[in-house]
Design an enzyme around this catalytic site. Structure first.
Site, PDB file in Angstrom:
ATOM      1  N   THR A  68       0.828  -1.209   0.000  1.00  0.00           N
ATOM      2  CA  THR A  68       0.000   0.000   0.000  1.00  0.00           C
ATOM      3  C   THR A  68       0.861   1.257   0.000  1.00  0.00           C
ATOM      4  OG1 THR A  68      -1.441   1.303   1.470  1.00  0.00           O
ATOM      5  CG2 THR A  68      -0.086  -0.347   2.522  1.00  0.00           C
ATOM      6  N   TYR A 104      -1.527   0.088  10.435  1.00  0.00           N
ATOM      7  CA  TYR A 104      -1.825  -0.611   9.175  1.00  0.00           C
ATOM      8  C   TYR A 104      -0.609  -0.553   8.246  1.00  0.00           C
ATOM      9  CZ  TYR A 104      -3.785  -1.240   4.472  1.00  0.00           C
ATOM     10  OH  TYR A 104      -4.010  -1.647   3.178  1.00  0.00           O
TER      11      TYR A 104
HETATM   12  P1  NAD Z   1     -11.323  -6.575   1.293  1.00  0.00           P
HETATM   13  O1  NAD Z   1     -11.638  -6.427   2.740  1.00  0.00           O
HETATM   14  O2  NAD Z   1     -12.418  -6.404   0.309  1.00  0.00           O
HETATM   15  O3  NAD Z   1     -10.642  -8.007   1.034  1.00  0.00           O
HETATM   16  C1  NAD Z   1      -9.812  -8.621   1.988  1.00  0.00           C
HETATM   17  C2  NAD Z   1     -10.264 -10.064   2.111  1.00  0.00           C
HETATM   18  O4  NAD Z   1      -9.388 -10.749   3.023  1.00  0.00           O
HETATM   19  C3  NAD Z   1     -11.679 -10.204   2.683  1.00  0.00           C
HETATM   20  O5  NAD Z   1     -12.453 -11.018   1.825  1.00  0.00           O
HETATM   21  C4  NAD Z   1     -11.470 -10.867   4.050  1.00  0.00           C
HETATM   22  O6  NAD Z   1     -12.543 -11.734   4.384  1.00  0.00           O
HETATM   23  C5  NAD Z   1     -10.167 -11.612   3.830  1.00  0.00           C
HETATM   24  N1  NAD Z   1      -9.391 -11.862   5.052  1.00  0.00           N
HETATM   25  C6  NAD Z   1      -9.037 -10.967   6.001  1.00  0.00           C
HETATM   26  N2  NAD Z   1      -8.298 -11.575   6.931  1.00  0.00           N
HETATM   27  C7  NAD Z   1      -8.175 -12.872   6.574  1.00  0.00           C
HETATM   28  C8  NAD Z   1      -7.518 -13.998   7.126  1.00  0.00           C
HETATM   29  N3  NAD Z   1      -6.815 -13.917   8.269  1.00  0.00           N
HETATM   30  N4  NAD Z   1      -7.582 -15.187   6.479  1.00  0.00           N
HETATM   31  C9  NAD Z   1      -8.277 -15.292   5.316  1.00  0.00           C
HETATM   32  N5  NAD Z   1      -8.935 -14.268   4.751  1.00  0.00           N
HETATM   33  C10 NAD Z   1      -8.871 -13.061   5.377  1.00  0.00           C
HETATM   34  O7  NAD Z   1     -10.122  -5.569   0.990  1.00  0.00           O
HETATM   35  P2  NAD Z   1      -9.576  -5.020  -0.420  1.00  0.00           P
HETATM   36  O8  NAD Z   1      -9.948  -3.581  -0.517  1.00  0.00           O
HETATM   37  O9  NAD Z   1      -9.913  -5.953  -1.503  1.00  0.00           O
HETATM   38  O10 NAD Z   1      -7.998  -5.087  -0.142  1.00  0.00           O
HETATM   39  C11 NAD Z   1      -7.239  -6.218  -0.546  1.00  0.00           C
HETATM   40  C12 NAD Z   1      -5.790  -6.015  -0.123  1.00  0.00           C
HETATM   41  O11 NAD Z   1      -5.287  -4.832  -0.746  1.00  0.00           O
HETATM   42  C13 NAD Z   1      -5.573  -5.845   1.369  1.00  0.00           C
HETATM   43  O12 NAD Z   1      -4.379  -6.507   1.736  1.00  0.00           O
HETATM   44  C14 NAD Z   1      -5.418  -4.341   1.516  1.00  0.00           C
HETATM   45  O13 NAD Z   1      -4.629  -4.025   2.652  1.00  0.00           O
HETATM   46  C15 NAD Z   1      -4.716  -3.981   0.223  1.00  0.00           C
HETATM   47  N6  NAD Z   1      -4.910  -2.597  -0.209  1.00  0.00           N
HETATM   48  C16 NAD Z   1      -6.163  -2.135  -0.532  1.00  0.00           C
HETATM   49  C17 NAD Z   1      -6.332  -0.822  -0.997  1.00  0.00           C
HETATM   50  C18 NAD Z   1      -7.694  -0.268  -1.388  1.00  0.00           C
HETATM   51  O14 NAD Z   1      -7.756   0.885  -1.864  1.00  0.00           O
HETATM   52  N7  NAD Z   1      -8.786  -1.024  -1.259  1.00  0.00           N
HETATM   53  C19 NAD Z   1      -5.208   0.037  -1.097  1.00  0.00           C
HETATM   54  C20 NAD Z   1      -3.953  -0.470  -0.751  1.00  0.00           C
HETATM   55  C21 NAD Z   1      -3.811  -1.779  -0.325  1.00  0.00           C
END
Ligand code: NAD
Ligand code: UDP
Length: 330
Positions: free
Chosen positions: A121, A147
């Protein structure tokens, strides 16, 4: 055909970015296998391969998944994702996001799985050294919340595993993921929702209250925060490219994924109004703790290393895909 290139384990593949990436993986000839605890995932988002419901910290489960599917690589999305929550309650962020990554890497070692692409991120950078200037990968790494600190710790763990055990890895530092599958099969649904685009669309639809504009006095052209909004399908494509890069023996590392263009909160609200043809009710609100004024990617390294650049670069196109998804479900 779907599995011609082998299985790929997608942790968190029932979530927003992971599910869009599963679609891109299947189109590229991989067989995605989703491992998701469903703490924030959606059954409807798993459409391109099996769902194993379970936690990435469960070593026994991981061993059985690696034995059954023999994935050629892992895409590690699974994480808790709320910056504000990580400040108020950091324990689960270190446990889930750092502990989960450690459990996964150890299982990969046991199984001999050679490569991982990690969802990092822009939060690993912290506040921009030069306010408003695009940040490249050489920008100092000084995250300002738990985070970001846990994500940075995983990046460093990956480097150590690479040096000691030969694990090939790519950390993709996303800026602000936005939009929905252009074919309308997937979209963004978080609960609770904290992200600007879905909240603004909900305000336009009347399914949510007025959008609270956090801060009016930032040193930006219109006083509201500027972010680099990158389309989720472009992020998905970058993961497929990163897999190919690692499979060809390309060097491990970290890459920004953004458009290189910043848009303010007010510009996003105007784009939602254009896409929806409706006003977005909004009200001024105080600054949100921990929000830098402007975060914009310098994304040249992803182009040089992966040949990646975003297809959808203008805000109206990005927001329109999100609008279509939400309007169809309202
Ligand atoms: P999201 O919450 O939609 O997806 C994350 C998924 O991980 C969820 O389905 C959740 O159920 C699952 N999860 C969480 N902990 C878990 C565990 N211990 N075991 C198994 N499954 C688990 O989030 P997103 O927006 O799709 O983000 C995906 C990744 O991208 C994350 O790592 C997030 O930190 C990173 N990220 C997202 C953004 C953004 O703008 N959305 C920006 C930078 C980084
Ligand atoms: N934002 C806002 N009101 C909201 C949600 C977000 O003004 O209800 C602003 C927030 O301050 C930030 C930008 O919109 O400047 C993007 O926020 P988001 O939570 O979508 O992503 P972040 O930048 O925190 O990863």
């Amino acid at each position: 055909m779907a599995e011609a290139k082998g299985h790929v384990l997608v942790t968190g593949g029932a979530g927003y970015i992971g599910s869009h990436t599963c679609k891109a993986l299947a189109a590229a000839g991989y067989g995605p296998v989703v491992l998701d605890s469903m703490v924030h995932g959606h059954p409807w988002a798993v459409q391109w391969g099996p769902l194993v419901e379970g936690d990435v910290r469960d070593a026994q489960l991981l061993d059985s998944v690696f034995a059954l599917f023999r994935p050629v690589a892992v895409l590690h999305f699974a994480a808790l994702t709320s910056v504000g929550e990580s400040v108020a309650d950091p324990g689960p962020y270190y446990d889930n996001n750092l502990g989960g990554a450690l459990a996964l890497l150890e299982a990969m070692r046991r199984a001999g799985c050679p490569a991982v692409v990690f969802s990092s991120t822009a939060a690993v950078y912290g506040d921009p050294a030069v306010p408003g200037a695009p940040m490249d990968e050489n920008h100092p790494l000084a995250p300002v919340n738990p985070y970001g600190r846990a994500k940075l710790a995983v990046e460093r763990m990956l480097a150590d595993y690479g040096a000691a055990y030969g694990l090939r890895h790519m950390s993709l530092r996303y800026f602000n993921a936005a939009g929905a599958d252009p074919e309308g099969e997937l979209g963004e649904e978080h609960d609770p929702e904290t992200h600007l685009v879905p909240l603004a669309i909900g305000a336009a639809l009347g399914t949510r209250g007025p959008l609270r504009v956090f801060g009016q006095d930032y040193p930006t052209p219109d006083g509201t925060c500027v972010r680099d909004y990158v389309h989720v399908a472009d992020l998905a494509r970058a993961h497929v490219l990163a897999l190919g890069h690692l499979a060809r023996g390309g060097p491990s590392g970290a890459l920004n994924l953004g458009t290189g263009r910043g848009n303010s909160v007010r510009e996003v609200l105007a784009a939602v109004e254009r896409a929806s043809g409706r006003p977005v009710p909004c009200e001024p609100a105080p600054r949100r703790a921990g929000d830098p004024g402007a975060l914009v990617a310098a994304a040249g390294r992803a182009r040089a290393v992966l040949g990646w650049s975003p297809d959808l670069t203008d805000l109206d196109s990005i927001v329109s895909t999100a609008w279509r998804w939400h309007a169809a479900r309202a």
